[in-house]
Design an enzyme around this catalytic site. Sequence first.
Site, PDB file in Angstrom:
ATOM      1  N   SER A 301       0.857  -1.162   0.010  1.00  0.00           N
ATOM      2  CA  SER A 301      -0.292   0.121  -0.057  1.00  0.00           C
ATOM      3  C   SER A 301       0.782   1.078   0.274  1.00  0.00           C
ATOM      4  CB  SER A 301      -1.077   0.166   1.182  1.00  0.00           C
ATOM      5  OG  SER A 301      -2.008   1.328   1.492  1.00  0.00           O
ATOM      6  N   ASP A 302       0.534   2.304  -0.924  1.00  0.00           N
ATOM      7  CA  ASP A 302       1.328   3.487  -0.889  1.00  0.00           C
ATOM      8  C   ASP A 302       1.044   4.174   0.608  1.00  0.00           C
ATOM      9  OD1 ASP A 302      -0.975   3.543  -1.333  1.00  0.00           O
ATOM     10  OD2 ASP A 302      -0.968   4.981  -3.191  1.00  0.00           O
ATOM     11  N   LYS A 303       1.798   5.345   0.895  1.00  0.00           N
ATOM     12  CA  LYS A 303       0.896   6.390   2.013  1.00  0.00           C
ATOM     13  C   LYS A 303      -0.145   7.166   1.461  1.00  0.00           C
ATOM     14  CE  LYS A 303       3.580   9.099   3.858  1.00  0.00           C
ATOM     15  NZ  LYS A 303       3.007  10.270   3.435  1.00  0.00           N
ATOM     16  N   THR A 306      -3.879   6.859   0.177  1.00  0.00           N
ATOM     17  CA  THR A 306      -4.473   5.120   0.865  1.00  0.00           C
ATOM     18  C   THR A 306      -4.411   5.105   2.490  1.00  0.00           C
ATOM     19  OG1 THR A 306      -3.258   4.639  -1.130  1.00  0.00           O
ATOM     20  CG2 THR A 306      -4.227   2.657   0.273  1.00  0.00           C
TER      21      THR A 306
END
Length: 778
Positions: A301-303, A306
């Site tokens: 997951s990107d930060k 998200t």
Amino acid sequence: MTAPSPTAAQPAAGLTSAEAGRRLERYGPNAIPDTALHPLRRALAKFWAPVPWMLEAAILLELALGKYAEAYIILGLVLFNAVLGYFQEGRAQATLAALKSRLALNASVRRDGAWSVLPAAALVPGDVVKLSLGAVVVADVRLLEGAVLLDQSMITGESIPIEAGPGLETYAGALVRRGEAVAEVTATGARTKFGRTAELVRTAHVVSSQQKAVLRVVRNLALYNSVIIVLLVVYARVLGMPLGEIVPLVLTAILAAIPVALPATFTLAAAIGAQALAHRGVLPTRLSAVDEAASIDVLCSDKTGTLTRNELRVAAVQAMPGYDEARVLGLAALASSDGGQDPVDGAVRAAAAGRPAAAPPARKTFEPFDPGTKMSRATAVAADGAEVVIVKGAFAVVMALVPPAGEAPAAAAALEAQGYRVLGVASGPADALRLAGLIALSDPPRADSASLITELRALGVGTVMVTGDAPATAATVAHAVGLEGAVCPPGSIPDRVRADEFAVFAGVLPEGKYDLVKAFQKGGHVVGMCGDGANDAPALRQAQMGIAVSSATDVAKSAAGLVLTEPGLGGIVASVREGRVTFQRILTYTLNSVTKKIVQVAFVAVGLIVTGQAILTPMLMVILMLTGDFLSMSLTTDHVRPSPAPNVWRIGRLTAAGAAIGLGQLAFCTAVVALGWFHLRLDIAALRTLALVALVFSSEGTLYAVRARRRLWGSRPSLWVMVSSVFDVLIIGALAGRGIAMAPLPLPLIGWTLAAAAGFAVLLDLVKVPIFRRLRLA
């Protein structure tokens, strides 16, 4: 026809809304009519596939034997299957087209003297548009100012990107790999150079892992059925059966082995899943993405946007000696895009507007943020006429361009420890840049991130954070959202990675995401990768499930299997759950189909041994296929529990379960036939009807036993499943009771067979639970 220029004196001013409306009426929307396969060709394709071939061969055999009624019935079955598949495919394509329409491209357009974001279809010749990093050129354009690196490979076939500046023309479908420019639209829609805009959302059919697995199951069943059929022929010859009776016997066995509705069931189940996801803000770009989402066991997951709110704002400014906060913000604003959609640039410009600096320099040139260098750059002319260079970017990158700046590293470390994203701003002559100050950006975690990560963990999906931020900043945010574990230090990514080794991968360049996906895959993981930028596309394609987040560029959306329309992990959790629900429905149908095919072919052989004659005829088998295979498609709507763990097809276990359950059903049907033959002394015609009734009723009992992995009363069947079962029983009961297309049976015998099948279902349910537990089918 050459489009008129917006204005001769100031081409970058753009059009007025009124003029754009007139040109839209004149030139039409910037879109190309869909060039889908002609309906007639799509219909004919339904007759050219392995399943239709087998049925068409059966028709020829019936005609050769002079059994025209049976041939016409099988022809009707072929037509019914084709029509059903045609309309189901049409509905699925319409559903996907509707979902894709929500992914329509947008463009930054200058109208009425101001920049705004409009749908690409609204562009007209003469519009002034902005080309930014990661964007798709949505019409033929001529560059007016700025410089970009253009990838025109999908148009010209030239693999090397080209540098483009004022005066150069480029075409719809080109990708902006670097830089920013302003351009004038020269042609739209069908008038573009190559006649149509390059399609970016991939819709080519992709065979999913589930479909491949089921096809292997069907292949194994074909081998099994072939052996049974050969033995059947040998035994029939031993009995001295004439060829005229052997051929229908073989034909019956072949029809029993055909999984008629299997392809249509897969399409229908995936389309239902895609519609369910669309209602939850997730858009599959291909139907196979629904079941692919069910198999991932690690999510990268990107930060920003998200795990966090994507509400960037300037939280603190620390000026270096000789500068004040307003001047630092003013310099940073000069190195920020005006009118673009970069959230960092937007936050900086908003802060600078609130604290204007005195006598700011006038910007001369601008190079937008480049993910590869992690900085943007501008040149400006100061009030005294001196030219200065301004650089804004990641603190570590900017520090490498300037002399040591005393307490700056300690100040940056302190801000990063608080979870801030720290930018460095430098200015001065090109060969003597000085650090002007630090800008701390805050982006608080989303309130639901921690609970959703916990939910994914409970589903067997590990989550890791992948970000370009500094390790200290990333670790702070990770802790806040419940990601506990080691931080992989910046640098080269290990060749092989396990999900439990690291919780955070910091300082990762977009190109590094591709290496990370491959490292996880080498570690034995099925990977879901979130991405938003043009440079994320290789990683999104490499991952088993590429996920474009809500703020993704057009290129990222084109590479992804799922596109989120809302920020956060909620859409990903919904995709995993819905994918596993779809998997369970298809698993139930497949297990039911495996059981039926094993039983039906074996039952033909057992009937021959018991009676010395064919226990079923091709016509009875066709009726069985119509009422059984097609009505079982209602399982695609059934109420099921999502899989508790990532889905993995275990073909051997599935076949073993089908064989074990099929053995029980075969025993039941054999007992009914033996009772009718030896005790009730039915003639062969009535016995065949009884065999059909026993197969249909016991198949319904088997369906209800296997649809729930626990007890059959553990979950309520869907309305369509119950309705299809009632129709199945009523149709066969009516045909058998009235003697339509078969010999009649007494109604009490039909009723007792139904009651016995219900008792068999309960008994089978008791046996099924330990079988599923031993084979670990969940």
